[in-house]
Design a protein around this motif. Structure first.
Motif, mmCIF file in Angstrom:
data_model
loop_
_atom_site.group_PDB
_atom_site.id
_atom_site.type_symbol
_atom_site.label_atom_id
_atom_site.label_comp_id
_atom_site.label_asym_id
_atom_site.label_seq_id
_atom_site.Cartn_x
_atom_site.Cartn_y
_atom_site.Cartn_z
ATOM 1 N N SER A 1812 -3.744 0.439 -1.852
ATOM 2 C CA SER A 1812 -4.386 1.626 -1.275
ATOM 3 C C SER A 1812 -3.430 2.796 -1.263
ATOM 4 N N SER A 1815 -2.914 4.020 -5.143
ATOM 5 C CA SER A 1815 -4.042 4.468 -5.958
ATOM 6 C C SER A 1815 -4.406 5.927 -5.710
ATOM 7 N N GLU A 1819 -5.229 8.703 -8.887
ATOM 8 C CA GLU A 1819 -6.632 8.888 -9.240
ATOM 9 C C GLU A 1819 -6.888 10.224 -9.922
ATOM 10 N N LYS A 1892 -14.876 8.304 -3.095
ATOM 11 C CA LYS A 1892 -13.749 7.411 -3.387
ATOM 12 C C LYS A 1892 -14.314 6.142 -4.030
ATOM 13 N N GLU A 1895 -11.922 2.983 -4.879
ATOM 14 C CA GLU A 1895 -11.352 2.351 -3.690
ATOM 15 C C GLU A 1895 -12.435 1.633 -2.884
#
Length: 1929
Positions: A1812, A1815, A1819, A1892, A1895
């Motif tokens: 987490s 990323s 992105e 998101k 995720e």
């Protein structure tokens, strides 16, 4: 089962005016029904179909009326009204036909009254003066003449008035057409009116002949005669007028002959007159003066070609050819017409004229057939098959049977068919089968190759004449040959048609001639058995096309053959299940059953109950590895002959089974087939349910149930409902987060079908409704599909939600709608291009929500209460207008900010997303039905203005000379300097400090972003800009360009969409259209500006998309000024290109950038049916620019012209219209290739490439020299006649430069292009004596091209020569070439010439040896002569020839002969001599004596490879039994070769070693697969090689050779190999294993690693099976290597090697009763299998599935008869893998330890925290880089399958682990992860699936994994009592 839409018949009702109604009311009686009251009732009906019923009652009523009524006023009034109604109805209205047919049965006494009424009405009609109303009158006249006695009598009565009207209409329409020149729409309408007028006048003259005859001949001054003269004059004028439509001219040709025939006397002189007209030999003396004065223009010597064609057509169609009515003059005319048509065939190349010519020729053959019936003997001689005319017609057929136009090919077939009949009629009484003409045709046709499409139709026609048996006697293998052709889709339809003709004819022949029934076996052997072999073992394409095209025809011809096929296939289905590449007997069986069921030849229930096929068998088909077997098995269940056949319970269960494992198919075509078949099933359920409802209703009425359904109708309907509900459950179940694109595509398509098929029509019971299955979770799931990165998934989800929108909105609360709207607005300004597409779909969905204004839009847009109050405004219109206002306000603000800083805009709020959403919203509005017109007009004006502003901001970037390099990627001063130059050149409209000073983006971005934050509603601005400088620049560079070109793209598409708002009919009030003419013009200028100035391909390609929308609209527009715009634009741009003005902004680089696109759009928008004047004008200009006459003229216009021509020739929309210019284009390209300027040569090459594709078709295979994409020289030069002299002349020029004796080398630039074209032509065996375009003159020139100093040109000339020499000419040509080679003593030896000649000999020989004529004695004699002649030139292959290149070429020829003779196995004394010579060549070579050169010598490697090939060829032949066992001394001498294979392996040149190793490997594989006998032969060559190979393996430095050595060792028998290892390389087996494992570990080559791993694995298994000790460390390392190989990131080759290894160890290590490797290593191996089964690459998955195949086969053989699924696809294999594993854990007694390992697999090993954190920044870094992504695997599928099997295992074994330490630890980890995932999910923003996505998906998947794991852990901890309860839950 074909799904057809029911067609509804539309009938427009008629209405009477006030006067007519009053008249009827006066006569109608209330108390009784009379004619008036019936008509009155009829007129009051508003339904046309009811009026038809009413009209049908008129005649019965009239017939009941008495004689007195015939003259009563009521009847007269009624007939008057009927007449008025008849003439007021449209020609296509069914009411008109019904009325006419009713009046046809009018009683005699009423006839006069009715006629009077109708004549009166017709007279009124004929008074029409408005030209645009003539069409209605003409239609009425046509209807009167068509099966309507009253109508015909009316016309007869008014004959003179009708003729007068026809004259008036013909002249009037033509004059009106002239006035409307340029208005395509009006002109097209007038042309059709003119056509009808000519047709009507012809009909009247034909059908009312007696009127003319009665009043015509006596006085030339009579009105009728004058009228006929006028009609003939008009027809002649139309015929000669080339500006009219071709159909009008054709019909005028018919009219001229018809009218002349009616007027001309004596009639028997008419054929001579027509003959003279056609031949241009008209003598005025004998011709009536009236004819000369009327048709004077036809009496000239030179008539245009098209006029000649139309006159021929007229003569053939309008003159009587039957019953010998044409006498001698007629026969002469018939032959004259043929010669005129054949001479026209070489002139008329225009596609429409070529089609017309073919049609007229076909009509001629029909006329000739009719004339022959009663023709003179002379005519029979003239039309015999051996006559001149028939010969020329055959020429025409051979030239046109592969014409690109379908229509021409079809007519050619008809001509050929008729020709055979003509010949048949001329030889009546003779035996057709032995007729020499037929025999010669048959031989010729069979000698053609099978890629010639014309061969099939012609053979089919011939079969009908001479019978299949006759053809099979010539060659029994023809059926198999044709089936072999069917792996090519372009040939499959032709091949199947021919086969159908042949087997149908053959069956008929057997039925008539053979009395017993045994013939069917013979018929099956010929036609069915080869089919079954191919179906089982053939390749994918071939079997597919055979099933599609051939099988249905075979079953239709012989339905009884089905039982024979099933019997044969059933016998081997279990043993031969097929593989991933072949269908096997099971697949063949499925295909046959599916086809038979779909065509109504069998019932599935019958064959299942008879035991012909089991459910297990179908299940195996449904999950087969071969996609097509799955589809066929599914098709068997879904496709039926009757669409109302009831779906059985077994079928439903099998469909559910299929849907478990097949929705995630990667192949788009397979997915579409699955969806289409399931759609058919749902239609069956729907239609059969309607039948069941009716049955149930009838049952309740009658109280009984029909026997046809065994089950209770309500019971079946209930089953249907449950089944459909379970299908929907399954479909929604797999739409989980992380489901693959392919799954989503399948699911959404199937759901869409269900929603469509089960929609509820009013008043009809429906078995199932999708609405009832939808809940809020499912709506949310569908909305989440908008977040997919694949647009087709978004589109499907949108389509489905639109069908369910009422339910969807009812289930959404206002808060979630608000959040969705917020998300859409946010996404519309995202920097990721696919986000704006998501935003567009979301907005398009939300605008249908009634409460959108109140929920979301109020706080964004100023409210307008008036719009709300207006209830007539639709929700969509209100909402769309508000959404557009919001988007427009935002984008205007952003454009304002972008003017200050384009860089900031690109990084934070690229504007293209907003514009994309605007276009999307506009595209779904019903523009023809808008209420708020003033608001929309204002909106359109603002949108256009916004588009221009946005374009002004971004266009400097895309119009710069280097748009891609606008921002420096590096932080050095040099690139900053480069940027400064670029900026100076483009002067962008940008005030950003960064642009002005060309410095690297740094901290000031923060300030910029803070300033900007005040102006914008969005919050996250450019966070990445605060990162590292270098990285920032990289990202931003891409972003700026993307922002700019995408903005340009969206602006173009928006403007294109807005153009469509212009009403196509010019509105009387300009206010009616939403867009004005002026706005359209300005948009046109905008497009022109950008297409001609943009440099970025993305920008101008997409401006082109918008511009095309505009030009298509302009061509259909009624406004004169707009319609002329394309023509003006085209002239302007051509002028600008021609002028070559230095100030011109046109881009001469980048293939002329947008200019070709601009011209393409202008030309492609011309109406297809028009005369294409723009195209003709443009092509004329461009061709002249592309071939400038003087060298001095500027180069730039020529470059532009060549680039534009290339684009036009590539444009498919121009179709056949561009073909007439191909020859000129090709000349321009070849001449341009000689230009001294590189730019011209470059553009010429591109044009040449486009033309080759245009002429020969798109190349679909990789073989450059395949027979496809080629054509015969005859066809090529007859289609492009001007190229014949051009190419010949060019070739002559080229070869003259080659043959100059001067020392200097002249290389002609166009040689290569000429050889490229000529290499694509080939001679046809059909080339007869008539062809003026013979290929022979080219041959000497092509041979001389072999003397070129350029190696590649010599190679090309070798290939190009082959097509020019027919097979029987090859020996003669080869001998003449060989004789040209010099002797060793010749004084002047030119090596280039020798090399070229040898290459030509090589290619000719190669084609000769591959030809099908190997058996004939001529062939053997020719080959013997060639061998003898080569023997005299052997010095070229020996040391006396100093040139190694020519030595290699000579050796290649010898290798070719040696290989062929080796295969033939034909030895003779002469051939022993040949082998002796070969041995001598080998023993004298440097391979024996040592190589004195270094590798740098030119041609050395080539020579060594050639001599090595010869050695290998000689060795393999002389090792054969013929030599080894022969007692002849010469044979014994040859059998002892001077070189052994070992000698080659020791050669210092790796190329030699490689060839030797390849030969050894091939021999080994042949021996292993038992292709050759083990005793003798090549086996003796492999004796004692092991030692040499092992030594090589340890010392070989060359990678390729090393790889081959390892492969050979892997293929050898390990027992003998290990015996040799000790003595030759002093290694024991363990050391050899260690060595091979180390190679896997240390090598850098994946190829070496893969083969070494296979070899090591084979060693491991061998040693373990023989109980030899292997060190623990090596074993461990081997296991680790296999695990390492299975990593997703590795290349396919390594993954496949791992799969092969796993398959090889399955039986011994993976499923053994004993755990040989221990539990953890064995489970690690199983995990590898699971990983490979989830690999993205299908090949890898299929290879891994073979592990399961081995395991299942072992299980089947150990457990006996039980059916086991073996050849399965990856999803099924994964399921089976877990099932097998759980079973093995029980067998091994390792359940506890095993379950814990499986739980770890279930939980996964992802580091959530790390993930987490890392990323987030990544992105946004790279716009398009998706990284390592597996688009196929679905983690949750694997999780759900594994958990299912774990739960089963636990419940079966009652396993509990209450206080197990490891279990507790696992529980702690799972709980920790659950807590973390919960926290991370809560931390995500609202609606995270959009903001998101990645995720959110990852966390959701992990959440499910953890919860499943915790559930199982809870079970394991609890005791048995709670467990069963839990499991049930």
């Amino acid at each position: 089962m074909v799904l057809k839409k029911k067609k509804e018949i539309q009938v427009d009702a008629f209405f009477l005016d006030h006067r007519q109604l009053e008249k009827l009311q006066r006569f109608s009686k209330a108390e009784e029904q009379n004619l008036a009251s019936l008509l009155l009732h009829c007129a009051q009906l508003s339904n046309g179909i009811q009026q038809i019923q009413c009209i049908k009652q008129i005649m019965p009523l009239v017939k009941t009326m008495d004689q007195m009524s015939a003259c009563n006023p009521m009847a007269k009034a009624c007939f008057d009204i009927l007449g008025e109604v008849y003439f007021s109805l449209g020609a296509k209205n069914p009411l008109k036909k019904v009325l006419a047919s009713s009046l046809n049965s009018l009683p005699e006494e009423f006839m006069a009254m009715a006629l009077k009424s109708f004549v009166c009405c017709l007279r009124e009609e004929l008074k029409t003066t408005d030209i645009y109303l003539y069409r209605k009158v003409l239609d009425n006249l046509a209807c009167c003449m068509e099966d309507f006695s009253l109508g015909r009598a009316s016309v007869k009565n008014l004959f003179e008035e009708v003729l007068q009207f026809l004259q008036k209409s013909l002249l009037g329409i033509r004059e009106e057409n002239r006035k409307n020149h340029g208005n395509c729409i009006v002109q097209t309408q007038l042309m059709h009116d003119l056509l009808i007028a000519i047709k009507v006048s012809m009909t009247i003259v034909q059908k009312l002949q007696e009127n003319i005859q009665g009043s015509l001949w006596k006085h030339n001054e009579s009105f009728v005669w004058q009228s006929m003269c006028s009609l003939l004059r008009s027809s002649t004028n139309f015929l000669m007028d080339a500006t009219l439509l071709q159909t009008v001219q054709t019909t005028s040709g018919l009219a001229v002959i018809l009218f002349t025939k009616a007027m001309y006397e004596p009639a028997e002189e008419l054929p001579s007159l027509v003959s003279d007209l056609l031949l241009g030999s008209m003598k005025h003396a004998g011709v009536p003066s009236w004819f000369v004065s009327i048709c004077g223009s036809l009496c000239t010597e030179e008539l245009p070609d098209s006029v000649l064609l139309f006159l021929c057509h007229g003569a053939l169609a309008m003159l009587e050819w039957k019953n010998g009515s044409m006498c001698e003059n007629g026969e002469k005319l018939l032959l004259d017409i043929a010669s005129v048509l054949l001479s026209l065939s070489s002139e008329l190349k225009d596609s429409s004229m070529a089609t017309s010519l073919a049609r007229v020729l076909a009509i001629w053959t029909n006329s000739a057939l009719a004339a022959l019936v009663s023709g003179s003997p002379n005519l029979k001689i003239k039309l015999n098959g051996n006559s001149d005319i028939i010969g020329k017609l055959l020429e025409y057929i051979y030239t046109h049977w592969e014409h690109p136009l379908d229509a021409v090919r079809h007519q050619t077939k008809l001509i050929f068919k008729n020709l055979l009949q003509i010949h048949r009629n001329t030889i009546t009484g003779c035996n057709e089968r032995s007729d020499p003409f037929f025999a010669r045709l048959m031989k010729h046709l069979l000698s053609l190759e099978w890629h010639v499409k014309g061969k099939y139709a012609s053979l089919g026609c011939l079969v009908e004449c001479v019978g299949t048996e006759n053809i099979l006697q010539l060659d029994r293998t023809i059926p198999v040959q044709i089936l072999d052709v069917m792996n090519d889709q372009s040939l499959a339809p032709y091949a199947s048609d021919l086969l159908e003709t042949m087997f149908t004819n053959h069956k008929a022949h057997f039925t008539l001639s053979v009395q017993e029934s045994t013939w069917i076996d013979q018929w099956h052997d010929i036609w069915v058995s080869p089919l079954l072999v191919i179906l089982c073992e053939g390749n994918h394409d071939q079997t597919t096309y055979i099933i599609d095209y051939y099988l249905p025809k075979l079953l239709k011809c012989s339905p009884d053959s089905l039982s024979y096929m099933i019997r044969i296939l059933q016998a081997s289905a279990d043993a031969n299940l097929g593989s991933r590449n072949t269908r096997g007997a099971l697949g063949a069986l499925m295909a046959c059953l599916r086809t038979a069921r779909a065509h109504g030849h069998l019932e599935l229930s019958n064959i299942m109950s008879n035991g012909l096929i089991s459910t297990e068998c179908i299940k195996q088909g449904l999950v087969h590895q071969h996609n097509q077997v799955c589809i066929d098995a599914l098709g068997l269940l879904c496709e039926t002959h009757r669409s109302t056949e009831i779906v059985s319970m077994e079928e439903m269960q099998l469909i559910q089974f299929f849907m478990m494992y097949n929705l995630n198919n990667q192949s788009p075509s397979v997915r579409q087939q699955i969806c289409s078949l399931l759609r058919k099933l749902f239609c069956r359920i729907q239609e059969s349910s309607q039948v069941l409802y009716k049955l149930e209703q009838n049952k309740t009425k009658q109280g009984l149930l029909e026997d046809s359904t065994k089950r209770h109708p309500l019971g079946i309907l209930q089953q249907y409902k449950v089944f459909m509900s379970s299908v929907c459950d399954r479909l929604f179940e797999v739409l989980f987060p992380g489901s693959s694109h392919s799954t989503r595509f399948s699911v959404l398509t199937i759901l869409g079908s269900i929603a469509e098929i089960f929609s509820v029509p009013k008043g009809q019971a429906q078995v199932f409704q999708l609405d009832q299955e939808i809940d809020s979770t499912r709506v949310r799931t569908l909305i989440q599909c908008f977040a997919s990165t694949f647009e087709e998934v978004k589109a499907l989800a949108f389509g489905l939600l639109m069908k369910l929108r009422d339910v969807a909105f009812n289930l959404q609360d206002s808060e979630s709608v608000d959040l969705l709207f917020q998300a859409a607005v946010d996404l519309s300004t995202s920097t990721k291009p696919y986000d704006c597409v998501t935003a567009s779909y979301l907005l398009n969905f939300l605008v249908y929500h009634k409460g959108l204004q109140h929920i979301c839009l109020r706080r964004w847009v100023k409210h307008n209460p008036q719009i709300d109050e207006n209830t007539s405004v639709s929700t969509v219109e209100k909402n769309t207008l508000a959404v557009l206002k919001l988007l427009l306000v935002n984008v205007e603000e952003e454009i304002f900010q972008a003017k200050k800083s384009l860089l900031q805009a690109a990084a934070s709020f690229p504007m293209y997303g907003r514009v994309h959403c605007i276009t999307g919203a506009l595209q779904q509005l019903p523009f023809n039905n808008l209420t708020l017109v003033p608001e929309w007009k204002e909106m359109v004006a603002r949108l256009i203005l916004m588009s221009y502003k946005l374009s002004a901001v971004v266009s400097p970037v895309v119009q710069s000379s280097s748009p891609e390099g606008l921002i420096p990627m590096d932080s050095d001063s040099e690139s900053a300097g480069r940027l400064q130059m670029i900026l100076h050149e483009i002067q962008p409209q940008d005030t950003n400090d960064y642009f002005l000073q060309a410095k690297i983006l740094q901290e000031h971005c923060k300030v910029e972003s803070e300033k900007l934050a005040d102006h914008r509603p969005m919050e996250n601005i450019c966070t990445e800009m605060r990162g590292k400088e270098r990285q920032t620049c990289d990202v931003t560079a891409q972003m700026v360009l993307v922002c700019c070109w995408r903005s340009m793209k969206e602006v173009s598409l928006l403007l294109g969409t807005l153009c469509k708002l212009l009403p196509s009919q010019a509105a009387p009030e300009p206010s009616d259209g939403l867009i004005t003419v002026e706005q359209v013009k300005s948009i046109g200028d905008y497009f022109k500006h950008h297409l001609l100035q943009s440099r970025h391909r993305g920008a101008f390609e997409l401006a082109y998309a918008g511009f095309v929308q505009l030009t298509e609209m302009l061509s259909r527009c009624n406004s004169e000024s707009l319609r002329k715009m394309p023509e003006q634009w085209l002239s302007c741009v051509l002028e600008e290109i021609k002028s070559c003005d230095p100030s011109s902004t046109l881009c001469a680089t980048r293939r002329s950038a947008g200019i070709p696109f601009y011209i393409q759009a202008l030309l492609a928008s011309e109406p297809k049916k028009s005369k294409t004047d723009l195209l003709k004008m443009a092509m004329k200009e461009l061709i002249s620019l592309a071939t400038p006459l003087n060298e001095s003229s500027s180069v730039i216009p020529q470059v532009h012209a060549l680039n534009i021509l290339r684009a036009l020739f590539r444009d498919t929309r121009l179709g056949e219209n561009i073909m007439p210019y191909v020859a000129d284009g090709l000349q321009a390209a070849i001449l341009g290739f000689m230009s001294p300027v590189w730019a011209v040569r470059n553009s010429s090459t591109l044009l040449f490439s486009a033309l080759i594709t245009r002429i020969f078709g798109v190349k679909r295979g990789k073989d450059e020299n395949s027979k496809k994409n080629r054509m015969t020289g005859r066809e090529f030069f007859s289609r492009f006649p001007s190229l014949y002299p051009f190419l010949l002349k060019q070739l002559e020029v080229v070869t003259n430069t080659l043959n100059s004796e001067a020392e200097e080398l002249k290389i002609h630039p166009s040689l290569f292009l000429l050889l490229l074209i000529l290499g694509r032509l080939y001679p046809s065996p059909m080339d007869g004596t008539y062809s003026a375009l013979s290929m022979a003159p080219f041959v000497p020139f092509v041979i001389r091209c072999g003397h070129s100093p350029v190696y590649l040109s010599r190679e090309m000339s070798g290939r190009a020569l082959v097509p020019f020499v027919t097979v029987n000419e090859v020996p003669h040509t080869v001998l003449s070439l060989l004789e040209r080679l010099p002797d060793s003593t010749s004084p002047c030896i030119r090596q280039n010439n020798i090399h070229g000649t040898l290459l030509q000999v090589f290619h000719l020989l190669q084609s000769y040896l591959e030809s099908k004529q190997l058996v004939s004695s001529d062939f053997q004699q020719g080959l013997d002569d060639i061998i003898t002649c080569i023997g005299t030139k052997l010095w070229l292959a020996e040391r006396s020839n100093p040139c190694l290149v020519t030595r290699a070429a000579c050796l290649d020829v010898l290798v070719l002969l040696s290989t062929h003779l080796g295969k033939c196995q034909k030895q003779g004394i002469q051939l022993f001599g040949f082998w002796e010579e070969m041995n001598r060549v080998v023993s004298d070579s440097e391979l024996v004596s040592g190589i004195p050169y270094s590798s740098a010598i030119p041609g050395l490697i080539q020579y060594l490879q050639s001599i090595t090939k010869l050695v290998i060829s000689v060795l393999s032949v002389t090792a054969g039994p013929d030599f080894q066992s022969s007692s002849l001394p010469v044979a014994k001498k040859i059998a002892k070769p001077s070189l052994s294979i070992v000698h080659l392996l020791h050669c210092e040149f790796h190329e030699v070693r490689l060839l030797a190793l390849e030969a050894i490997l091939l021999w080994l594989k042949q021996i292993n697969s038992k292709q050759i006998a083990e005793e003798g032969g090549v086996l003796c060559l492999l004796i004692d090689l092991e030692g040499t190979l092992l030594t090589m393996a340890l010392k070989e430095k060359n990678l390729q050779c090393f790889c081959k050595v390892l492969e050979i060792l892997h293929n050898m028998d390990l027992r003998t190999l290990l015996l040799k290892t000790e003595c030759s390389v002093k290694m024991n087996p363990n050391e050899l294993l260690t060595w091979s494992v180390n190679i896997v570990d240390t090598s850098n080559s994946t190829e070496v690693q893969s083969i070494a791993l296979k070899f090591a694995s084979k060693l491991v298994i061998h040693l373990l099976q023989n109980h030899q000790q292997i060190s623990e460390e090596v074993l461990k390392k081997w296991v680790q290597l296999i695990v390492y190989f299975c990593g997703d990131e590795h290349q396919t080759e390594m993954l496949l090697a791992a799969a092969e290894v796993l398959k090889s160890i399955t039986t011994f290590l993976l499923i053994n009763e004993k755990l040989i490797l221990g539990l953890s290593d064995t489970l690690a191996m199983w995990k590898c299998v699971v990983l490979l089964l989830q690999n993205e690459d299908l090949v890898v998955r299929d290879a891994a599935a073979e592990v399961i195949q081995v395991a299942q086969s072992e299980k089947k053989s150990s457990k006996g008869t039980e059916f086991a699924l073996r050849i399965v696809n990856a999803p099924m294999a994964l399921d089976l893998a877990y099932a097998i594993l759980c079973e093995l854990l029980q067998r091994w007694g390792q359940i506890r330890a095993g379950v814990l390992t499986l739980l770890e697999w279930l939980l996964g090993d992802s580091d959530l925290k790390g993930d987490s954190e890392t990323s987030a920044p990544e992105e946004d870094d790279y716009l398009f880089d998706k990284g390592e992504v597996n688009f196929w695997a679905e983690k949750l599928t694997h999780v759900r399958q594994l958990s299912k099997h774990l739960l089963q295992l636990i419940s079966m074994t009652h396993l509990t682990l209450p206080d197990h330490g490891e279990l507790n630890q696992l529980s702690r980890i799972a709980l920790d992860q659950a807590q973390l995932v919960g926290h991370l999910l809560r931390a995500l923003p609202q609606i995270p699936e959009f903001s998101k996505t990645a995720e959110f998906t990852r966390l959701t998947i992990q959440n499910e994994r953890i919860s499943v794991c915790l559930k199982i852990l809870t079970l394991l901890k609890s005791d048995d009592t709670c467990k069963n309860g839990n499991l049930e839950k």
